[in-house]
Structures are given as C-alpha cells and as structure tokens.
Design a protein around this motif. Sequence first.
Motif, PDB file in Angstrom:
ATOM      1  N   ASP A 135      -2.162   3.942  -3.982  1.00  0.00           N
ATOM      2  CA  ASP A 135      -1.118   3.440  -4.876  1.00  0.00           C
ATOM      3  C   ASP A 135       0.166   3.152  -4.100  1.00  0.00           C
ATOM      4  O   ASP A 135       0.808   2.129  -4.317  1.00  0.00           O
ATOM      5  CB  ASP A 135      -0.822   4.443  -5.986  1.00  0.00           C
ATOM      6  N   PHE A 136       0.543   4.060  -3.197  1.00  0.00           N
ATOM      7  CA  PHE A 136       1.775   3.894  -2.436  1.00  0.00           C
ATOM      8  C   PHE A 136       1.730   2.647  -1.565  1.00  0.00           C
ATOM      9  O   PHE A 136       2.721   1.932  -1.434  1.00  0.00           O
ATOM     10  CB  PHE A 136       2.025   5.141  -1.589  1.00  0.00           C
ATOM     11  N   TRP A 137       0.560   2.351  -0.990  1.00  0.00           N
ATOM     12  CA  TRP A 137       0.422   1.159  -0.146  1.00  0.00           C
ATOM     13  C   TRP A 137       0.137  -0.097  -0.971  1.00  0.00           C
ATOM     14  O   TRP A 137      -0.008  -1.182  -0.411  1.00  0.00           O
ATOM     15  CB  TRP A 137      -0.647   1.376   0.924  1.00  0.00           C
ATOM     16  N   THR A 138       0.058   0.046  -2.291  1.00  0.00           N
ATOM     17  CA  THR A 138      -0.101  -1.109  -3.180  1.00  0.00           C
ATOM     18  C   THR A 138       1.220  -1.464  -3.849  1.00  0.00           C
ATOM     19  O   THR A 138       1.487  -2.635  -4.119  1.00  0.00           O
ATOM     20  CB  THR A 138      -1.175  -0.800  -4.250  1.00  0.00           C
ATOM     21  N   GLU A 139       2.059  -0.442  -4.129  1.00  0.00           N
ATOM     22  CA  GLU A 139       3.385  -0.687  -4.706  1.00  0.00           C
ATOM     23  C   GLU A 139       4.192  -1.556  -3.742  1.00  0.00           C
ATOM     24  O   GLU A 139       3.960  -1.536  -2.542  1.00  0.00           O
ATOM     25  CB  GLU A 139       4.133   0.642  -4.904  1.00  0.00           C
ATOM     26  N   ASP A 169       9.909   5.694   0.452  1.00  0.00           N
ATOM     27  CA  ASP A 169      10.490   5.583  -0.885  1.00  0.00           C
ATOM     28  C   ASP A 169      10.903   6.989  -1.309  1.00  0.00           C
ATOM     29  O   ASP A 169      10.056   7.773  -1.755  1.00  0.00           O
ATOM     30  CB  ASP A 169       9.475   4.992  -1.863  1.00  0.00           C
ATOM     31  N   GLY A 170      12.183   7.299  -1.111  1.00  0.00           N
ATOM     32  CA  GLY A 170      12.656   8.643  -1.430  1.00  0.00           C
ATOM     33  C   GLY A 170      11.969   9.673  -0.565  1.00  0.00           C
ATOM     34  O   GLY A 170      11.982   9.571   0.653  1.00  0.00           O
ATOM     35  N   LYS A 171      11.302  10.653  -1.216  1.00  0.00           N
ATOM     36  CA  LYS A 171      10.609  11.702  -0.476  1.00  0.00           C
ATOM     37  C   LYS A 171       9.211  11.279  -0.042  1.00  0.00           C
ATOM     38  O   LYS A 171       8.556  11.986   0.716  1.00  0.00           O
ATOM     39  CB  LYS A 171      10.503  12.965  -1.332  1.00  0.00           C
ATOM     40  N   ARG A 172       8.760  10.159  -0.552  1.00  0.00           N
ATOM     41  CA  ARG A 172       7.418   9.681  -0.188  1.00  0.00           C
ATOM     42  C   ARG A 172       7.520   8.752   1.019  1.00  0.00           C
ATOM     43  O   ARG A 172       8.365   7.867   1.057  1.00  0.00           O
ATOM     44  CB  ARG A 172       6.769   8.919  -1.346  1.00  0.00           C
ATOM     45  N   TRP A 173       6.639   8.941   1.977  1.00  0.00           N
ATOM     46  CA  TRP A 173       6.577   8.055   3.122  1.00  0.00           C
ATOM     47  C   TRP A 173       5.160   8.058   3.673  1.00  0.00           C
ATOM     48  O   TRP A 173       4.387   8.990   3.444  1.00  0.00           O
ATOM     49  CB  TRP A 173       7.571   8.462   4.219  1.00  0.00           C
ATOM     50  N   SER A 174       4.835   6.998   4.390  1.00  0.00           N
ATOM     51  CA  SER A 174       3.539   6.933   5.049  1.00  0.00           C
ATOM     52  C   SER A 174       3.653   6.001   6.249  1.00  0.00           C
ATOM     53  O   SER A 174       4.340   4.981   6.197  1.00  0.00           O
ATOM     54  CB  SER A 174       2.462   6.418   4.092  1.00  0.00           C
ATOM     55  N   THR A 175       2.972   6.364   7.297  1.00  0.00           N
ATOM     56  CA  THR A 175       2.875   5.550   8.503  1.00  0.00           C
ATOM     57  C   THR A 175       1.406   5.303   8.782  1.00  0.00           C
ATOM     58  O   THR A 175       0.603   6.235   8.731  1.00  0.00           O
ATOM     59  CB  THR A 175       3.500   6.277   9.720  1.00  0.00           C
ATOM     60  N   LEU A 176       1.059   4.055   9.048  1.00  0.00           N
ATOM     61  CA  LEU A 176      -0.296   3.783   9.509  1.00  0.00           C
ATOM     62  C   LEU A 176      -0.221   3.466  10.991  1.00  0.00           C
ATOM     63  O   LEU A 176       0.728   2.848  11.465  1.00  0.00           O
ATOM     64  CB  LEU A 176      -0.973   2.664   8.714  1.00  0.00           C
ATOM     65  N   GLU A 177      -1.191   3.937  11.729  1.00  0.00           N
ATOM     66  CA  GLU A 177      -1.280   3.686  13.160  1.00  0.00           C
ATOM     67  C   GLU A 177      -2.591   2.975  13.431  1.00  0.00           C
ATOM     68  O   GLU A 177      -3.609   3.272  12.800  1.00  0.00           O
ATOM     69  CB  GLU A 177      -1.251   4.997  13.946  1.00  0.00           C
ATOM     70  N   GLY A 178      -2.557   2.038  14.348  1.00  0.00           N
ATOM     71  CA  GLY A 178      -3.771   1.319  14.679  1.00  0.00           C
ATOM     72  C   GLY A 178      -3.572   0.365  15.833  1.00  0.00           C
ATOM     73  O   GLY A 178      -2.575   0.442  16.554  1.00  0.00           O
ATOM     74  N   ARG A 179      -4.517  -0.544  15.969  1.00  0.00           N
ATOM     75  CA  ARG A 179      -4.486  -1.546  17.038  1.00  0.00           C
ATOM     76  C   ARG A 179      -4.370  -2.918  16.398  1.00  0.00           C
ATOM     77  O   ARG A 179      -5.125  -3.248  15.491  1.00  0.00           O
ATOM     78  CB  ARG A 179      -5.727  -1.430  17.900  1.00  0.00           C
ATOM     79  N   ASN A 184      -0.680 -10.620  -3.244  1.00  0.00           N
ATOM     80  CA  ASN A 184      -1.030  -9.581  -4.217  1.00  0.00           C
ATOM     81  C   ASN A 184      -0.029  -8.440  -4.239  1.00  0.00           C
ATOM     82  O   ASN A 184       0.190  -7.827  -5.279  1.00  0.00           O
ATOM     83  CB  ASN A 184      -2.431  -9.030  -3.933  1.00  0.00           C
ATOM     84  N   ARG A 185       0.581  -8.137  -3.119  1.00  0.00           N
ATOM     85  CA  ARG A 185       1.535  -7.027  -3.058  1.00  0.00           C
ATOM     86  C   ARG A 185       2.978  -7.481  -3.228  1.00  0.00           C
ATOM     87  O   ARG A 185       3.782  -6.786  -3.843  1.00  0.00           O
ATOM     88  CB  ARG A 185       1.405  -6.271  -1.733  1.00  0.00           C
ATOM     89  N   TYR A 186       3.324  -8.609  -2.675  1.00  0.00           N
ATOM     90  CA  TYR A 186       4.722  -9.047  -2.656  1.00  0.00           C
ATOM     91  C   TYR A 186       4.928 -10.300  -3.509  1.00  0.00           C
ATOM     92  O   TYR A 186       5.335 -10.208  -4.650  1.00  0.00           O
ATOM     93  CB  TYR A 186       5.177  -9.294  -1.205  1.00  0.00           C
TER      94      TYR A 186
END
Length: 140
Positions: free
Chosen positions: A17-21, A82-92, A111-113
């Motif tokens: 959900d967080f990566w879809t908002e 977003d406030g207290k929520r955060w996420s980092t994706l790591e990759g190549r 779809n997202r933006y």
Amino acid sequence: MALWTPGWDVFPPDLRDFWTERHLCTLSTVRPDGRPHAVPVGVVLDHDERCAWVITNRTSHKVRHISTGLATGVPVAACQVDGKRWSTLEGRARILTEPHAVRRAEECYANRYRTPGANPMRVAIRIEVDRFLMSSTLSG
C-alpha cells in the motif's frame, strides 16, 4: 527498522500500500568519484515484472551514472517517507531504451502518479529489487 527480501507473491500488504500511495521518492546513485547523487523522482513497483521503474530523460545525470555500470546493473537505492512511515528499496538499475520497456514504465507511472507527457528523450530505469528496508510501522 525492518528488512524484507522480495517474495513478490507474498508482498506485505502495508508495504505494498505504501509503495502504491502517491509519494515522491529520492533515487540515489553514485557519481564516478564515489560521491552520492540523490534526486527526486517517481518510483513505481511493477508486481507483474517483479521490479521497480523510474522514467527520466536520457540526458540526466542519473542515467549517466547508471550507464557507466555493468550490463547486470549498478547499485541504487530509492527512498520515500511520509511522517513516521518510510521505506527504502535497494537493487541494481539498468537503463532501458526499447519502446516497449519505456511504455511499460510509463503505464506503471501513470497508475501511481499521472499520465506522463510526451517526451521523445525518455528512457526507463529498471531496478531489480534486492530488498526493502522500512519503518517498524510498515513491518506488520
């Protein structure tokens, strides 16, 4: 902080959900001299292709940094908060110029933006995600 390695078929609902908002992100690449380069971007997850996408102009610095890497891609990180929520994706990441890849990235972005405007200089950055870091509020 929590860590999750993609098992795309069992994606944690709160993280999905967080990566879809709609949240703007930063994409971090590494300059040739080793210094970090972080820029605002839109990042979208593609659960069907099991990757993340960024669309950008082929003349951008991030494209230059990624293009200097191996065919298997260069390490990158994308983060959103977003406030207290955060996420980092790591990759190549790899730069893709093929029309079907750019179209796929544009569709996911829309779809997202929003639907991106026409840009004949657009390329797609495909990120093969190795893992997600996230706030404890998203770890279920």
